[in-house]
Design a protein around this motif. Sequence first.
Motif, short mmCIF file in Angstrom:
data_model
loop_
_atom_site.label_atom_id
_atom_site.label_comp_id
_atom_site.label_asym_id
_atom_site.label_seq_id
_atom_site.Cartn_x
_atom_site.Cartn_y
_atom_site.Cartn_z
N VAL A 256 -28.45 17.30 -28.65
CA VAL A 256 -27.56 16.23 -29.11
C VAL A 256 -28.32 14.90 -29.10
CG1 VAL A 256 -25.42 14.95 -28.64
CG2 VAL A 256 -25.56 17.40 -28.09
N LEU A 257 -28.21 14.14 -30.16
CA LEU A 257 -28.74 12.76 -30.17
C LEU A 257 -27.65 11.83 -30.69
CD1 LEU A 257 -31.11 10.75 -29.85
CD2 LEU A 257 -31.66 11.19 -32.26
N LEU A 258 -27.22 10.89 -29.84
CA LEU A 258 -26.23 9.90 -30.28
C LEU A 258 -26.89 8.95 -31.27
CD1 LEU A 258 -24.18 8.66 -27.19
CD2 LEU A 258 -23.82 10.65 -28.65
N THR A 259 -26.14 8.57 -32.30
CA THR A 259 -26.68 7.66 -33.31
C THR A 259 -25.64 6.59 -33.63
OG1 THR A 259 -25.81 9.04 -35.10
CG2 THR A 259 -28.07 9.47 -34.42
N ALA A 260 -26.11 5.53 -34.25
CA ALA A 260 -25.19 4.45 -34.66
C ALA A 260 -24.50 4.90 -35.96
CB ALA A 260 -25.96 3.16 -34.85
#
Length: 539
Positions: A256-260
Amino acid sequence: MSTTAASDTGATDGRSPEEIRDRYNTIGPITGSLHLDLQGTGEQIVVGIGSRRGVGIRDVRMAMGQALSMAGLRARDVIAIATVDAKQSEEALLELADVLNVPLKFLPADVLAGQQVPNPSPTTERLVGVPSVAEAAVLASDAQLIGNKHTYRGVTVALGRVAQGAPAQQASPGAYAMSTEPGAYDEAYIAEDLGHHGDAEVAPGLVDLAVNVRGAAPQWLQQRLRDAVADLAAYPDPRAATEAIAARHGRPADQVLLTAGGAEAFVLLARALAPHRAVMIHPQFTEPEAALLAAGHEVQRVVLAPPFQIDPGMIPDDADLVMVGNPTNPTSVLHRAETLIALSRPGRVLVVDEAFMDAVPGESQSLAGSPQRPAPNVPGLVVVRSLTKSWGLAGLRIGYLLGAPELLRACAATQSLWAVNSLAVEAALAVTTPEALAEADGFAKRQAEAREHLIGALAEVPDVDVLGPAAAPFVLLRAGGPDPAGVHLRLRQAGWAVRRADTFPGLGSGWLRVAVRDESTSDQFAAALNQAVHPAPQQ
Ligand SMILES: Cc1ncc(COP(=O)(O)O)c(C=O)c1O
């Protein structure tokens, strides 16, 4: 009505849009003659521009594209760009004229100062000595102003209509910088259309059926965000939210990678990947393609024809990056998970944009995975998710990528520091609880009912075809009638903002995307659409 301007690069070869559509129904290179809708509306438009120093080409294109769009005009209608002579070294303006293949007219400040502009700005007058460069440049070009001037990120655009037969380009003083490069227009057209979004259609006084975001975040979420403001002194820490999202999708946290927002996810992928052949399945959201182009990659389009179903055989075997939306914006088509899995190949990255998947009850065709239904083992699969749509958080910017840890690490390496702010992290945590997921599913079910009501109301409108079955919080329709290209503008004049869909690759005049709202709004819209498709004959 004549559809071929003097600067026509001949991209359509005299073929009808239908002929071109048939030909490019499968694969078209982005630099080829793919465009189905290069025609203008027949108007001759002068674009007056006032801009801050050092402005970028993207902002200039966006500002112009939005102004044209709101006036129901096309880039092809533009016959000249006009500004003040102090802007002679503004590269973005030179580039805009070059790619549109129209003259760029530099007018002396004293000529502009002599114009009676309707919307003077004291600041511009103080800085430039002209109360409105954009409006004055239009008036000094012997054109009549249309509507209000439009400002986007420091670029002000005024549009002017040239009376038929008046040789506007020769009528006024000022030097021209002429484009010398034939054929450059295509590139401008693509870039401008890729940058068009529903929010550009919204204006005061119009009912917004253009933006696909839920009206406002629920009260409890708003309160939680307000409470989190107290902690803003600390730098953002995405770990807990990353764990929560991983658990929600039945995956380890390194997937998982949080992004804007989903939009940033496309940019990160475009920076991290070095595709040899990147394929976009269109019509779809244009930002993934824009991100790839901005990162310097070439893009090949596979353009589907109605009803926009995918045949995996259409994808070139050597494509090492394939991007597709599910459910797709703007078609609202929900592809079957198996169809998408069939697009994967060894050595290929398959990006599935599931920005609207949380609007599908049960997320039936999602490839993101859940504790009950683990993600399929598809090497190279990357899923893009957004939390901005169903939760009414477009201004907060929060989304995420799901995929192989090594690819996500490469994406993270290109992400700016603390790109996802603390409130966005808090929102991600808040909407990932079982209660919030149940609420989202309930919302999706109610929205699906409202969509069926909208489709039913639209089905009653003669000469309108609604694409179905639809699965997203919007529907795509095609208006017929005597003047399909004018329906969008007539709706605006009647107080309705819908998303023109002719800017999506593969769609043409008369295609419109309409957001699902409450039943009464949908009924009123269907009545307005009927009027717009069947206007009373001019006296
Ligand atoms: C299909 C699709 N994907 C992704 C996005 C990006 O959304 P956001 O950046 O707000 O998460 C949008 C926004 O309109 C969209 O329509």
